[in-house]
Scaffold this motif. Structure first.
Motif, PDB file in Angstrom:
ATOM      1  N   VAL A  64       2.960  -5.348  18.374  1.00 14.45           N
ATOM      2  CA  VAL A  64       2.948  -6.072  17.178  1.00 14.45           C
ATOM      3  C   VAL A  64       4.128  -5.662  16.266  1.00 14.45           C
ATOM      4  O   VAL A  64       4.348  -4.627  15.992  1.00 14.45           O
ATOM      5  CB  VAL A  64       1.630  -5.573  16.350  1.00 14.45           C
ATOM      6  N   ALA A  65       4.930  -6.671  15.765  1.00 20.88           N
ATOM      7  CA  ALA A  65       5.883  -6.462  15.013  1.00 20.88           C
ATOM      8  C   ALA A  65       5.566  -5.946  13.507  1.00 20.88           C
ATOM      9  O   ALA A  65       4.912  -6.619  12.899  1.00 20.88           O
ATOM     10  CB  ALA A  65       6.924  -7.720  14.847  1.00 20.88           C
ATOM     11  N   ARG A  66       5.943  -4.866  13.334  1.00 15.85           N
ATOM     12  CA  ARG A  66       5.798  -4.134  11.788  1.00 15.85           C
ATOM     13  C   ARG A  66       6.941  -3.924  10.959  1.00 15.85           C
ATOM     14  O   ARG A  66       7.999  -3.698  11.749  1.00 15.85           O
ATOM     15  CB  ARG A  66       4.940  -2.740  12.176  1.00 15.85           C
ATOM     16  N   SER A  67       6.769  -4.224   9.800  1.00 16.07           N
ATOM     17  CA  SER A  67       8.100  -4.142   8.906  1.00 16.07           C
ATOM     18  C   SER A  67       7.752  -3.380   7.741  1.00 16.07           C
ATOM     19  O   SER A  67       6.560  -3.972   6.843  1.00 16.07           O
ATOM     20  CB  SER A  67       8.361  -5.672   8.649  1.00 16.07           C
ATOM     21  N   LEU A  68       8.529  -2.557   7.469  1.00 17.34           N
ATOM     22  CA  LEU A  68       8.267  -1.624   6.192  1.00 17.34           C
ATOM     23  C   LEU A  68       9.385  -1.913   5.083  1.00 17.34           C
ATOM     24  O   LEU A  68      10.524  -2.176   5.847  1.00 17.34           O
ATOM     25  CB  LEU A  68       8.361  -0.268   6.496  1.00 17.34           C
ATOM     26  N   PRO A  69       9.072  -1.979   3.983  1.00 17.90           N
ATOM     27  CA  PRO A  69      10.165  -2.248   3.034  1.00 17.90           C
ATOM     28  C   PRO A  69      11.354  -1.296   2.941  1.00 17.90           C
ATOM     29  O   PRO A  69      11.016  -0.038   3.280  1.00 17.90           O
ATOM     30  CB  PRO A  69       9.519  -2.513   1.785  1.00 17.90           C
ATOM     31  N   ASP A  70      12.511  -1.621   2.292  1.00 13.82           N
ATOM     32  CA  ASP A  70      13.547  -0.463   2.362  1.00 13.82           C
ATOM     33  C   ASP A  70      13.097   0.427   1.001  1.00 13.82           C
ATOM     34  O   ASP A  70      12.511  -0.035   0.043  1.00 13.82           O
ATOM     35  CB  ASP A  70      14.859  -1.315   2.103  1.00 13.82           C
ATOM     36  N   PRO A  71      13.333   1.784   1.461  1.00 21.23           N
ATOM     37  CA  PRO A  71      12.820   2.744   0.491  1.00 21.23           C
ATOM     38  C   PRO A  71      13.560   2.520  -0.910  1.00 21.23           C
ATOM     39  O   PRO A  71      12.957   3.054  -1.982  1.00 21.23           O
ATOM     40  CB  PRO A  71      13.115   4.012   1.185  1.00 21.23           C
ATOM     41  N   ARG A  72      14.480   1.895  -1.004  1.00 16.76           N
ATOM     42  CA  ARG A  72      15.492   1.444  -1.995  1.00 16.76           C
ATOM     43  C   ARG A  72      15.030   0.334  -2.786  1.00 16.76           C
ATOM     44  O   ARG A  72      15.411   0.037  -4.042  1.00 16.76           O
ATOM     45  CB  ARG A  72      16.683   1.412  -1.875  1.00 16.76           C
ATOM     46  N   SER A  73      14.346  -0.496  -2.089  1.00 19.86           N
ATOM     47  CA  SER A  73      13.604  -1.963  -2.912  1.00 19.86           C
ATOM     48  C   SER A  73      12.794  -1.347  -3.771  1.00 19.86           C
ATOM     49  O   SER A  73      12.094  -0.369  -3.806  1.00 19.86           O
ATOM     50  CB  SER A  73      13.321  -2.734  -1.802  1.00 19.86           C
ATOM     51  N   PRO A  74      12.464  -2.315  -4.667  1.00 24.13           N
ATOM     52  CA  PRO A  74      11.289  -2.429  -5.889  1.00 24.13           C
ATOM     53  C   PRO A  74       9.723  -1.946  -5.194  1.00 24.13           C
ATOM     54  O   PRO A  74       9.094  -1.123  -5.248  1.00 24.13           O
ATOM     55  CB  PRO A  74      11.114  -3.421  -6.293  1.00 24.13           C
ATOM     56  N   VAL A  75       9.734  -2.528  -3.906  1.00 25.22           N
ATOM     57  CA  VAL A  75       8.525  -2.222  -3.272  1.00 25.22           C
ATOM     58  C   VAL A  75       8.438  -0.914  -2.534  1.00 25.22           C
ATOM     59  O   VAL A  75       7.344  -0.335  -2.640  1.00 25.22           O
ATOM     60  CB  VAL A  75       8.130  -3.408  -2.032  1.00 25.22           C
ATOM     61  N   GLY A  76       9.561  -0.482  -2.137  1.00 25.99           N
ATOM     62  CA  GLY A  76       9.711   0.847  -1.322  1.00 25.99           C
ATOM     63  C   GLY A  76       9.608   1.602  -2.389  1.00 25.99           C
ATOM     64  O   GLY A  76       9.043   2.922  -2.096  1.00 25.99           O
ATOM     65  N   GLN A  77       9.991   1.556  -3.631  1.00 28.20           N
ATOM     66  CA  GLN A  77      10.044   2.694  -4.669  1.00 28.20           C
ATOM     67  C   GLN A  77       8.416   2.818  -5.068  1.00 28.20           C
ATOM     68  O   GLN A  77       8.083   4.065  -5.427  1.00 28.20           O
ATOM     69  CB  GLN A  77      10.690   2.304  -5.854  1.00 28.20           C
ATOM     70  N   VAL A  78       7.656   1.636  -5.236  1.00 28.23           N
ATOM     71  CA  VAL A  78       6.283   1.722  -5.515  1.00 28.23           C
ATOM     72  C   VAL A  78       5.609   2.728  -4.320  1.00 28.23           C
ATOM     73  O   VAL A  78       4.747   3.430  -4.682  1.00 28.23           O
ATOM     74  CB  VAL A  78       5.646   0.451  -5.809  1.00 28.23           C
ATOM     75  N   LEU A  79       6.033   2.425  -3.137  1.00 25.65           N
ATOM     76  CA  LEU A  79       5.153   3.018  -2.004  1.00 25.65           C
ATOM     77  C   LEU A  79       5.480   4.720  -2.072  1.00 25.65           C
ATOM     78  O   LEU A  79       4.677   5.424  -2.116  1.00 25.65           O
ATOM     79  CB  LEU A  79       5.772   2.625  -0.849  1.00 25.65           C
ATOM     80  N   MET A  80       6.726   5.006  -2.613  1.00 19.63           N
ATOM     81  CA  MET A  80       7.174   6.400  -2.713  1.00 19.63           C
ATOM     82  C   MET A  80       6.223   6.885  -4.044  1.00 19.63           C
ATOM     83  O   MET A  80       5.799   8.263  -3.892  1.00 19.63           O
ATOM     84  CB  MET A  80       8.721   6.476  -3.357  1.00 19.63           C
ATOM     85  N   ARG A  81       6.406   6.198  -5.057  1.00 18.23           N
ATOM     86  CA  ARG A  81       5.187   6.666  -5.890  1.00 18.23           C
ATOM     87  C   ARG A  81       3.742   7.044  -5.834  1.00 18.23           C
ATOM     88  O   ARG A  81       3.300   7.612  -6.123  1.00 18.23           O
ATOM     89  CB  ARG A  81       5.254   5.523  -7.293  1.00 18.23           C
ATOM     90  N   ILE A  82       3.324   5.995  -4.801  1.00 19.82           N
ATOM     91  CA  ILE A  82       2.033   6.061  -4.400  1.00 19.82           C
ATOM     92  C   ILE A  82       1.857   7.411  -3.382  1.00 19.82           C
ATOM     93  O   ILE A  82       0.855   8.340  -3.800  1.00 19.82           O
ATOM     94  CB  ILE A  82       1.541   5.154  -3.541  1.00 19.82           C
ATOM     95  N   ARG A  83       3.071   7.731  -2.611  1.00 22.52           N
ATOM     96  CA  ARG A  83       2.924   8.845  -1.823  1.00 22.52           C
ATOM     97  C   ARG A  83       3.123  10.226  -2.941  1.00 22.52           C
ATOM     98  O   ARG A  83       2.660  11.282  -2.419  1.00 22.52           O
ATOM     99  CB  ARG A  83       4.123   8.933  -0.999  1.00 22.52           C
ATOM    100  N   GLY A  84       3.658  10.133  -3.866  1.00 22.08           N
ATOM    101  CA  GLY A  84       3.780  11.117  -4.703  1.00 22.08           C
ATOM    102  C   GLY A  84       2.356  11.505  -5.534  1.00 22.08           C
ATOM    103  O   GLY A  84       2.079  12.792  -5.476  1.00 22.08           O
ATOM    104  N   LEU A  85       1.472  10.468  -5.635  1.00 24.69           N
ATOM    105  CA  LEU A  85       0.164  10.609  -6.180  1.00 24.69           C
ATOM    106  C   LEU A  85      -0.880  11.229  -4.871  1.00 24.69           C
ATOM    107  O   LEU A  85      -1.772  12.064  -5.010  1.00 24.69           O
ATOM    108  CB  LEU A  85      -0.402   9.597  -6.770  1.00 24.69           C
ATOM    109  N   ASP A  86      -0.367  10.743  -3.644  1.00 29.35           N
ATOM    110  CA  ASP A  86      -1.320  11.179  -2.300  1.00 29.35           C
ATOM    111  C   ASP A  86      -0.294  11.428  -1.303  1.00 29.35           C
ATOM    112  O   ASP A  86       0.209  10.575  -0.416  1.00 29.35           O
ATOM    113  CB  ASP A  86      -2.176   9.863  -1.985  1.00 29.35           C
ATOM    114  N   PRO A  87       0.032  12.731  -1.091  1.00 27.22           N
ATOM    115  CA  PRO A  87       1.092  13.124  -0.424  1.00 27.22           C
ATOM    116  C   PRO A  87       0.550  12.726   1.218  1.00 27.22           C
ATOM    117  O   PRO A  87       1.567  12.672   2.055  1.00 27.22           O
ATOM    118  CB  PRO A  87       0.885  14.659  -0.264  1.00 27.22           C
ATOM    119  N   ALA A  88      -0.629  12.620   1.438  1.00 32.10           N
ATOM    120  CA  ALA A  88      -1.205  12.241   2.890  1.00 32.10           C
ATOM    121  C   ALA A  88      -0.697  10.639   3.174  1.00 32.10           C
ATOM    122  O   ALA A  88      -0.829  10.101   4.279  1.00 32.10           O
ATOM    123  CB  ALA A  88      -2.631  12.217   3.016  1.00 32.10           C
TER     124      ALA A  88
END
Length: 221
Positions: A64-88
């Protein structure tokens, strides 16, 4: 999607009534999508305890082709913030779990398994699914769905409001969807395989100990 779910959009999104999947087996580790311990796998004609269920081998991750946003993109930045609240939180593991959740939810809908849906949907989303199941039961109709392939799954959007995280996924799949009437005739859908693109939004409050991401909205595009 914040309003009630139209029945036609829900029916259009259903897949694989005969696949018996348990998220713990799909994921192999805790991601927040798995069923509560001891619950039976939905969709089987004669349910068996989950601990005894023989499951088909999981689809290899590369299938199954999976695609993750670039960590530098706006979506990627939000994912980083979520990880900051939930390290898991891990976006790649999240996608694996989301694929299993997609299969489980649509299977439970086709089987009329309200208990499974209630565990994985928000109250508002569950009300829409429950309404569609009730309408089908009253009419004496049967949902038949087949998942021929999941072609791709990707994170399209992410939002963090205080500690509440929303993640929207684009899921592209080949499906057969039809509704059978009491007399066995097809009242909706067809045998033809159709490529369907769904946008599903999952939500979780990172403050709570429950790791389950609840489905809060669906639509087809």
């Amino acid at each position: 999607m914040s309003g009630g779910l139209p029945i036609d959009l829900i029916l259009f999104a259903m897949v694989a009534a005969f696949l018996v999947l348990r998220l713990r087996s799909v994921l192999g580790r805790r991601t927040g999508f798995e069923r509560q311990p001891g619950e039976a796998a939905p969709g089987a004609a004669q349910p068996v305890p989950a601990r005894e269920a023989e499951l088909p081998p999981p689809v290899p991750a590369g299938a199954v082709a999976r695609s993750l946003p670039d960590p530098r993109s706006p979506v990627g930045q939000v994912l980083m913030r979520i990880r900051g609240l939930d390290p898991a939180f891990d976006p790649a593991v999240f996608l694996n779990g989301a694929e299993g959740a997609f299969r489980m939810i649509v299977q439970a809908f086709a089987a009329g398994d309200r208990d499974t849906l209630r565990n994985l949907l928000s109250e508002e989303s569950f009300a829409g699914f429950d309404q569609a199941i009730s309408a089908r039961e009253i009419a004496g109709e049967t949902q038949r769905t087949e998942l021929r392939a999941i072609n791709g799954i990707s994170i399209e959007e992410a939002e963090l409001r205080d500690t509440v995280a929303d993640i929207t996924l684009r899921i592209v799949s080949d499906q057969v969807n039809l509704i059978t009437a009491k007399d066995g005739s097809i009242s909706a859908g067809a045998e033809a395989v159709t490529e369907i693109t769904d946008l599903w939004t999952f939500q979780r409050d990172t403050r709570v100990s429950d790791p389950t991401w609840k489905l809060v909205g669906t639509r087809s595009v």
